[in-house]
Design a protein around this motif. Structure first.
Motif, PDB file in Angstrom:
ATOM      1  N   THR A 195      30.764 -31.252  33.783  1.00  5.08           N
ATOM      2  CA  THR A 195      29.395 -30.794  33.996  1.00  5.08           C
ATOM      3  C   THR A 195      28.368 -31.636  33.254  1.00  5.08           C
ATOM      4  O   THR A 195      27.176 -31.558  33.544  1.00  5.08           O
ATOM      5  CB  THR A 195      29.251 -29.323  33.569  1.00  5.08           C
ATOM      6  OG1 THR A 195      29.612 -29.207  32.181  1.00  5.08           O
ATOM      7  CG2 THR A 195      30.180 -28.434  34.394  1.00  5.08           C
ATOM      8  N   ASP A 196      28.827 -32.426  32.296  1.00  2.00           N
ATOM      9  CA  ASP A 196      27.900 -33.292  31.554  1.00  2.00           C
ATOM     10  C   ASP A 196      28.694 -34.459  30.991  1.00  2.00           C
ATOM     11  O   ASP A 196      29.846 -34.297  30.577  1.00  2.00           O
ATOM     12  CB  ASP A 196      27.227 -32.514  30.423  1.00  2.00           C
ATOM     13  CG  ASP A 196      26.229 -33.381  29.666  1.00  2.00           C
ATOM     14  OD1 ASP A 196      25.351 -33.968  30.307  1.00  2.00           O
ATOM     15  OD2 ASP A 196      26.358 -33.478  28.427  1.00  2.00           O
ATOM     16  N   SER A 197      28.089 -35.627  30.983  1.00  2.00           N
ATOM     17  CA  SER A 197      28.767 -36.811  30.455  1.00  2.00           C
ATOM     18  C   SER A 197      27.718 -37.774  29.926  1.00  2.00           C
ATOM     19  O   SER A 197      26.707 -38.036  30.592  1.00  2.00           O
ATOM     20  CB  SER A 197      29.586 -37.486  31.567  1.00  2.00           C
ATOM     21  OG  SER A 197      30.146 -38.702  31.117  1.00  2.00           O
ATOM     22  N   ARG A 211      30.934 -38.486  25.228  1.00  2.00           N
ATOM     23  CA  ARG A 211      31.095 -37.036  25.103  1.00  2.00           C
ATOM     24  C   ARG A 211      30.907 -36.432  26.478  1.00  2.00           C
ATOM     25  O   ARG A 211      29.960 -36.744  27.189  1.00  2.00           O
ATOM     26  CB  ARG A 211      30.066 -36.472  24.120  1.00  2.00           C
ATOM     27  CG  ARG A 211      30.223 -34.970  23.833  1.00  2.00           C
ATOM     28  CD  ARG A 211      29.162 -34.172  24.534  1.00  2.00           C
ATOM     29  NE  ARG A 211      29.198 -32.742  24.156  1.00  2.00           N
ATOM     30  CZ  ARG A 211      28.733 -31.769  24.920  1.00  2.00           C
ATOM     31  NH1 ARG A 211      28.171 -32.053  26.090  1.00  2.00           N
ATOM     32  NH2 ARG A 211      28.803 -30.511  24.519  1.00  2.00           N
ATOM     33  N   GLU A 213      31.389 -32.651  28.903  1.00  2.00           N
ATOM     34  CA  GLU A 213      31.613 -31.209  28.911  1.00  2.00           C
ATOM     35  C   GLU A 213      32.418 -30.871  30.154  1.00  2.00           C
ATOM     36  O   GLU A 213      32.006 -31.191  31.273  1.00  2.00           O
ATOM     37  CB  GLU A 213      30.293 -30.446  28.897  1.00  2.00           C
ATOM     38  CG  GLU A 213      30.479 -28.954  28.713  1.00  2.00           C
ATOM     39  CD  GLU A 213      29.152 -28.241  28.439  1.00  2.00           C
ATOM     40  OE1 GLU A 213      29.063 -27.037  28.784  1.00  2.00           O
ATOM     41  OE2 GLU A 213      28.240 -28.878  27.884  1.00  2.00           O
ATOM     42  N   GLY A 220      33.694 -23.746  28.921  1.00  2.00           N
ATOM     43  CA  GLY A 220      33.372 -25.120  28.585  1.00  2.00           C
ATOM     44  C   GLY A 220      34.169 -25.674  27.415  1.00  2.00           C
ATOM     45  O   GLY A 220      34.420 -24.979  26.431  1.00  2.00           O
ATOM     46  N   ALA A 222      34.160 -29.272  25.001  1.00  2.00           N
ATOM     47  CA  ALA A 222      33.566 -30.570  24.660  1.00  2.00           C
ATOM     48  C   ALA A 222      34.702 -31.561  24.453  1.00  2.00           C
ATOM     49  O   ALA A 222      35.571 -31.358  23.602  1.00  2.00           O
ATOM     50  CB  ALA A 222      32.716 -30.452  23.410  1.00  2.00           C
ATOM     51  N   GLU A 257      28.264 -30.247  17.283  1.00  2.00           N
ATOM     52  CA  GLU A 257      28.682 -29.835  18.624  1.00  2.00           C
ATOM     53  C   GLU A 257      28.475 -28.328  18.824  1.00  2.00           C
ATOM     54  O   GLU A 257      29.018 -27.518  18.066  1.00  2.00           O
ATOM     55  CB  GLU A 257      30.159 -30.189  18.834  1.00  2.00           C
ATOM     56  CG  GLU A 257      30.775 -29.661  20.099  1.00  2.00           C
ATOM     57  CD  GLU A 257      30.035 -30.141  21.339  1.00  2.00           C
ATOM     58  OE1 GLU A 257      29.639 -29.270  22.143  1.00  2.00           O
ATOM     59  OE2 GLU A 257      29.843 -31.366  21.487  1.00  2.00           O
ATOM     60  N   LEU A 259      29.484 -26.396  21.356  1.00  2.00           N
ATOM     61  CA  LEU A 259      30.610 -25.699  21.957  1.00  2.00           C
ATOM     62  C   LEU A 259      31.684 -25.413  20.915  1.00  2.00           C
ATOM     63  O   LEU A 259      31.962 -26.241  20.050  1.00  2.00           O
ATOM     64  CB  LEU A 259      31.203 -26.513  23.108  1.00  2.00           C
ATOM     65  CG  LEU A 259      30.332 -26.689  24.360  1.00  2.00           C
ATOM     66  CD1 LEU A 259      31.084 -27.452  25.433  1.00  2.00           C
ATOM     67  CD2 LEU A 259      29.857 -25.342  24.900  1.00  2.00           C
ATOM     68  N   VAL A 262      36.662 -27.917  21.122  1.00  2.00           N
ATOM     69  CA  VAL A 262      36.452 -29.370  21.072  1.00  2.00           C
ATOM     70  C   VAL A 262      37.805 -30.069  21.129  1.00  2.00           C
ATOM     71  O   VAL A 262      38.759 -29.665  20.449  1.00  2.00           O
ATOM     72  CB  VAL A 262      35.713 -29.784  19.774  1.00  2.00           C
ATOM     73  CG1 VAL A 262      35.554 -31.291  19.703  1.00  2.00           C
ATOM     74  CG2 VAL A 262      34.366 -29.082  19.676  1.00  2.00           C
TER      75      VAL A 262
END
Length: 340
Positions: A195-197, A211, A213, A220, A222, A257, A259, A262
């Motif tokens: 969902t995120d990079s 990093r 997600e 989620g 990380a 972080e 989240l 990890v």
């Protein structure tokens, strides 16, 4: 006339020398004589010193050429002194050296023996991850990732991904893991949506960390994919300055972080026994030894001497870890099963 007893008078008992018949049973024989305790005192002293440094490696100072970090990097190999010292103690017939060898063996077993014992928690894993420095000079990238896929991973983190080989990695991995992200020379392929990079700046001057997600099985996660700077041993000592700056930057990122869960994967160019790793290992748990995989050495692949490839976690339970077969890289891939 008084009779005179001509029998010899009874002599009072005398203390027998150590090792003479009739002395304490545990001191009888040649190993109980004072001489065997005097022999090999230098050998005994050196062996006992090794045991002390193995137990408390911070006694090796880091001020001179990062000697402490270098010693901690090769710490498991101190165990080789056990058979060598035992043979020398036997040849010298030295009881003191033999006792020091037993001490060294006990300290090594206490430090590293636990890694060979099954220790994974009794929980069902729901995520399998693999990390591999595939090597910039890899001549067969497709065969390399097919070996990686043999672990049936849900996440694959690769380092030293060149532009030329990226298409091959993407084609083979993408057939199984449809979601991916790549920044510089590191990449992540995932069975679950990413969902995120974004790129992660570790102060190296070029991009070797990211990093992401991942929308994992229960929310989620990380995921950090990292390739820290290389280290060198030369005339002035163990050069780790650039790597250590990267460790500090990565530790800061993990500390911030948001989240809870990890996973950090990659080539950290150092052992988790190295005191320089403390900013990371104080915040994350290494999966090394989970399930009794032993030292899990990864580099160089032909004859591994040190584990510099790692999977570190927070808020996640590792249940098993193992090394995968050798590929066309100078590193071995490592895998872990996690409960997230």
């Amino acid at each position: 006339m008084t009779d005179v007893d001509d029998r010899a008078p009874i002599e009072p008992p005398t203390e027998r020398s150590v090792g003479e018949p009739g002395g304490p049973r545990w001191l009888r024989g040649p190993w109980g004589t004072p001489e065997v305790w005097r022999r090999g005192r230098v050998l005994a002293g050196v062996t006992a010193l090794l045991a002390l440094l193995l137990a408390v490696p911070v006694l090796v100072p880091n001020g001179l050429g990062r000697a402490g970090s270098l010693f901690e990097t090769v710490l498991p190999w101190v165990g080789l002194a056990v058979p060598v010292s035992a043979a020398a103690a036997g040849l010298r017939r030295s009881a003191s050296a033999g006792l020091a060898v037993l001490l060294l063996a006990a300290v090594w077993a206490g430090s590293f023996g636990r890694l060979y014992l099954p220790s994974g928690p009794d929980v069902e894993p729901n995520l399998t991850v693999v990390t591999h420095n595939v090597g910039a000079a890899n001549g067969d990238p497709e065969a390399t990732v097919r070996e990686v896929l043999g672990a049936a991973p849900d996440l694959v983190a690769l380092q030293e991904v060149t532009w030329e080989a990226n298409a091959s990695y993407d084609r083979v991995l993408g057939a199984e893991l449809e979601h991916s992200g790549r920044w510089g020379t590191v990449g992540l392929w995932s069975r679950y949506p990413i969902t995120d990079s974004r790129s992660l700046d570790l102060g190296l001057g070029w991009n070797r960390a990211m990093r992401a997600e991942v929308a994992g099985p229960d929310g989620g996660i990380a995921v950090y994919v990292v390739h820290l700077a290389s280290v060198r041993v030369h005339g002035t000592g163990f050069d780790t300055a650039l790597r250590d700056r990267g460790i500090a930057a990565l530790a800061d990122a993990v500390a911030e972080e948001p989240l809870e869960r990890v996973v950090v994967m990659g080539d950290l160019n150092g052992s988790t026994d190295d005191r320089a790793m403390a900013p990371l290992t104080s915040r994350l748990a290494a999966v090394r030894g989970t399930g009794g995989d032993g030292l899990g050495l990864t580099w160089p692949a032909g004859f591994p001497l040190v584990r510099i490839d790692h999977i570190l976690v927070r808020g996640v339970t590792p249940t098993e870890t193992w090394s995968l077969p050798r590929t066309d890289s100078d590193h071995l891939p490592i895998a872990a099963r996690l409960r997230v």
